[in-house]
Design an enzyme around this catalytic site. Structure first.
Site, PDB file in Angstrom:
ATOM      1  N   VAL B 113      41.934  -1.015 -20.929  1.00 54.73           N
ATOM      2  CA  VAL B 113      43.235  -1.258 -21.535  1.00 54.73           C
ATOM      3  C   VAL B 113      43.666  -0.058 -22.361  1.00 54.73           C
ATOM      4  O   VAL B 113      42.867   0.492 -23.119  1.00 54.73           O
ATOM      5  CB  VAL B 113      43.166  -2.495 -22.468  1.00 54.73           C
ATOM      6  CG1 VAL B 113      44.522  -2.759 -23.102  1.00 54.73           C
ATOM      7  CG2 VAL B 113      42.680  -3.705 -21.700  1.00 54.73           C
ATOM      8  N   CYS B 114      44.907   0.371 -22.183  1.00 57.43           N
ATOM      9  CA  CYS B 114      45.427   1.455 -23.005  1.00 57.43           C
ATOM     10  C   CYS B 114      46.410   0.884 -24.015  1.00 57.43           C
ATOM     11  O   CYS B 114      47.556   0.605 -23.686  1.00 57.43           O
ATOM     12  CB  CYS B 114      46.107   2.524 -22.161  1.00 57.43           C
ATOM     13  SG  CYS B 114      46.651   3.909 -23.152  1.00 57.43           S
ATOM     14  N   LEU B 115      45.913   0.666 -25.222  1.00 50.94           N
ATOM     15  CA  LEU B 115      46.765   0.177 -26.308  1.00 50.94           C
ATOM     16  C   LEU B 115      46.457   1.075 -27.492  1.00 50.94           C
ATOM     17  O   LEU B 115      45.291   1.231 -27.854  1.00 50.94           O
ATOM     18  CB  LEU B 115      46.428  -1.290 -26.601  1.00 50.94           C
ATOM     19  CG  LEU B 115      47.190  -1.963 -27.747  1.00 50.94           C
ATOM     20  CD1 LEU B 115      48.670  -2.047 -27.427  1.00 50.94           C
ATOM     21  CD2 LEU B 115      46.646  -3.365 -28.009  1.00 50.94           C
TER      22      LEU B 115
END
Lengths: 86, 186
Positions: B113-115
């Site tokens: 996940v890219c957060l």
């Protein structure tokens, strides 16, 4: 009526003179308590206040500043953390 | 600083002595991470679209999260994540992975996940509530400017309606550009 005091016991309380927030933003424990590694509050586990006025348990903040990802920034406002000099 | 070290040493000394005395019961130390996670969990105030699940109730550092967006292009899906928190929490962010293969600009096919707040913008004053709400936000507003799945990001950037259609079909277990996705419809 004459009163003679045989003995008296003094009781006192203390708290840090910093009421901005009541808990340390890093460990979420009260400022008047200790960081997770300490046993005794007060001088053994002092607060540190930055120029940005954000306060933390000193041990919590120092641990954060040793991590690479902190980049030396205040965990609240991301400004460079410099200890306030009064 | 000096004082911290001397206290640490004292603590270790005490522990050693306790062990030598054969006190038997080795106290299982509750770590700072556990204490902090416990606090974060009791303070969670989540919308009905986010649910947490603890497969092992004694282990607060590893749990599951499901997100069921009630609006946006991912509405109607159920997205599952694993949360792994290590003992450096809150100095390090939780490790979050999506357990399904989904079509999303900010989640790759392996579930990474890219957060921002799970990566470069993590700071220890953030709590689990912020992470969970941030994660849900990815499904309301996928972010094409910071992609992990570049094809999906390009698709979103070039043709929003086409991207929406691809999201719908991927969520039903269909294929997008030859890549088959998991059925995530509830």
């Amino acid at each position: 009526m004459k009163v003679t005091i045989d003995k008296w016991i003094g009781v006192s309380t203390w708290h840090w003179n910093h009421a901005q927030d009541e808990v340390c933003g890093i460990c979420r424990v009260a400022f008047d308590g200790t960081c997770p590694t300490c046993k005794y509050p007060g001088d053994d586990c002092p607060l540190i206040i930055g120029e940005c006025k954000h306060a933390f348990h000193m041990h919590c903040l120092l641990k954060w500043l040793t991590t690479e990802s902190s980049k030396g920034l205040c965990p609240m406002c991301r400004r460079r953390f410099k200890t306030a000099t009064e | 600083m000096l004082k911290i070290w001397s206290m640490k040493q004292q603590q270790q000394q005490e522990q050693k002595e306790a062990a030598a005395n054969g006190d038997g019961v080795v106290k299982k130390k509750v770590t700072a991470a556990q204490i902090r996670v416990q606090k974060d969990l009791t303070e969670l105030s989540l919308p009905s679209t986010i649910k947490t699940q603890f497969p092992n109730p004694d282990d607060l550092l590893n749990f599951l999260v499901s997100i069921e967006p009630d609006e946006g292009m991912y509405q109607g899906g159920r997205f599952n994540f694993t949360f792994k928190i290590n003992n450096n929490f809150p100095h390090e962010p939780p490790k979050v992975k999506c357990t399904q293969k989904i079509y999303h600009p900010n989640i790759d096919l392996e579930g990474n996940v890219c957060l921002n707040i799970l990566r470069e913008d993590w700071k220890p004053v953030l709590n689990l509530n912020a992470v969970l709400v941030g994660l849900q936000y990815l499904f309301l507003e996928p972010n094409a400017s910071d992609p992990l799945n570049k094809d999906a990001a390009l698709d979103l950037q070039r043709n929003r309606d086409g991207f929406k259609r691809n999201v719908r079909s991927s969520m039903a277990g269909g294929a997008v550009a030859g890549e088959r996705f998991d059925n995530v419809l509830r």
